[in-house]
Design an enzyme around this catalytic site. Sequence first.
Site, PDB file in Angstrom:
ATOM      1  N   LYS A  71       0.789  -1.239   0.000  1.00 14.64           N
ATOM      2  CA  LYS A  71       0.000   0.000   0.000  1.00 14.64           C
ATOM      3  C   LYS A  71       0.821   1.290   0.000  1.00 14.64           C
ATOM      4  CE  LYS A  71      -4.202  -1.779   2.148  1.00 14.64           C
ATOM      5  NZ  LYS A  71      -5.220  -1.580   3.186  1.00 14.64           N
ATOM      6  N   ASP A 107      -9.820   3.181   2.218  1.00 13.26           N
ATOM      7  CA  ASP A 107      -9.895   2.552   3.549  1.00 13.26           C
ATOM      8  C   ASP A 107     -10.523   3.491   4.581  1.00 13.26           C
ATOM      9  OD1 ASP A 107      -8.784   0.079   2.880  1.00 13.26           O
ATOM     10  OD2 ASP A 107      -6.740   0.812   3.149  1.00 13.26           O
TER      11      ASP A 107
END
Length: 278
Positions: A71, A107
């Site tokens: 990420k 997220d």
Amino acid sequence: MFINGETAVYGIFGYPVKHSKSPTFQTESFHHLGINAVYVPFEVKPENLQEAIKSMKILNIKGINVTIPHKEEIIKYLDEVSQEAKIIGAVNTVKNIDGYLIGYNTDAYGFIEGLKEIIEIEGKTALVIGAGGASRSVIYGLLQQNIVKIYLANRTPQRAIEIINDFCKYYRVIDQIVSVISLDQIDEVLENVNIVVNTTSVGLKDDDKPLFDYDRLQEKHTVVDIIYRETKLLKKAKEKGCNHQDGYPMLIYQGAKSFEIWTGQKAPVEVMKRALGI
Ligand code: ATR
């Protein structure tokens, strides 16, 4: 499912990736809306990430999610990164527009949409445990919702301090909102918080040592554990009558936002939930 020469390919890059639940609910969503697309897992080793990203352009992979451990690393290989992904320092969604790759972070959105199902966030106080990538998304999301105070507890306090240092470029008064504490100090602040969030990996295994004395939870606490199972923390929260939530709502809503970024269509959230049996 109907696959032909025009089927679009989406997927997830991770290492490991076998555990991922995204292929199940994303493919089901494409199918439900009649979109000719599939979503598949790609196991990408860290040393191959750059090549894998390049292959998105070559193979015309329309979009991907990114998971552990890519990420943060992925940012430098993208053509553009959204403002929130920049602030959080992590990308979990990439959209390929004719070979131009844009990174997003969904997220934070996923966490907040899930949390909103069980509590109104504005004006509340939170305890966030953990200072990894997941914690950064949670903190960003809470700040966006005008949380009044965040106690940020981590085993290694220096990592929590780094989050404040990174965020202060974008949130001038962050040191007034976020206070770093040690795990030992959780007992002292628990009385003053409405929301308790575990973003650490503690609880994945049954024999993990608790992060604090979970018996200190009270009914007034709203407890979220972003792990996809009923951890000891959640079990205790349930026993005490607390509002509580596991990691599934965050998973679903981050996926829903990714779906919308890729397709421009509203994600069929109920279909996604059903695909995961929740
Ligand atoms: P992610 O990106 O998923 O958040 P990460 O960056 O590896 O993952 O962060 C893991 C978090 O879990 C960290 O806050 C870590 O604490 P440290 O910063 O001190 O390493 C926390 N963590 C992992 N194992 C732990 C344990 N046994 N006790 C307490 N915290 C733990």
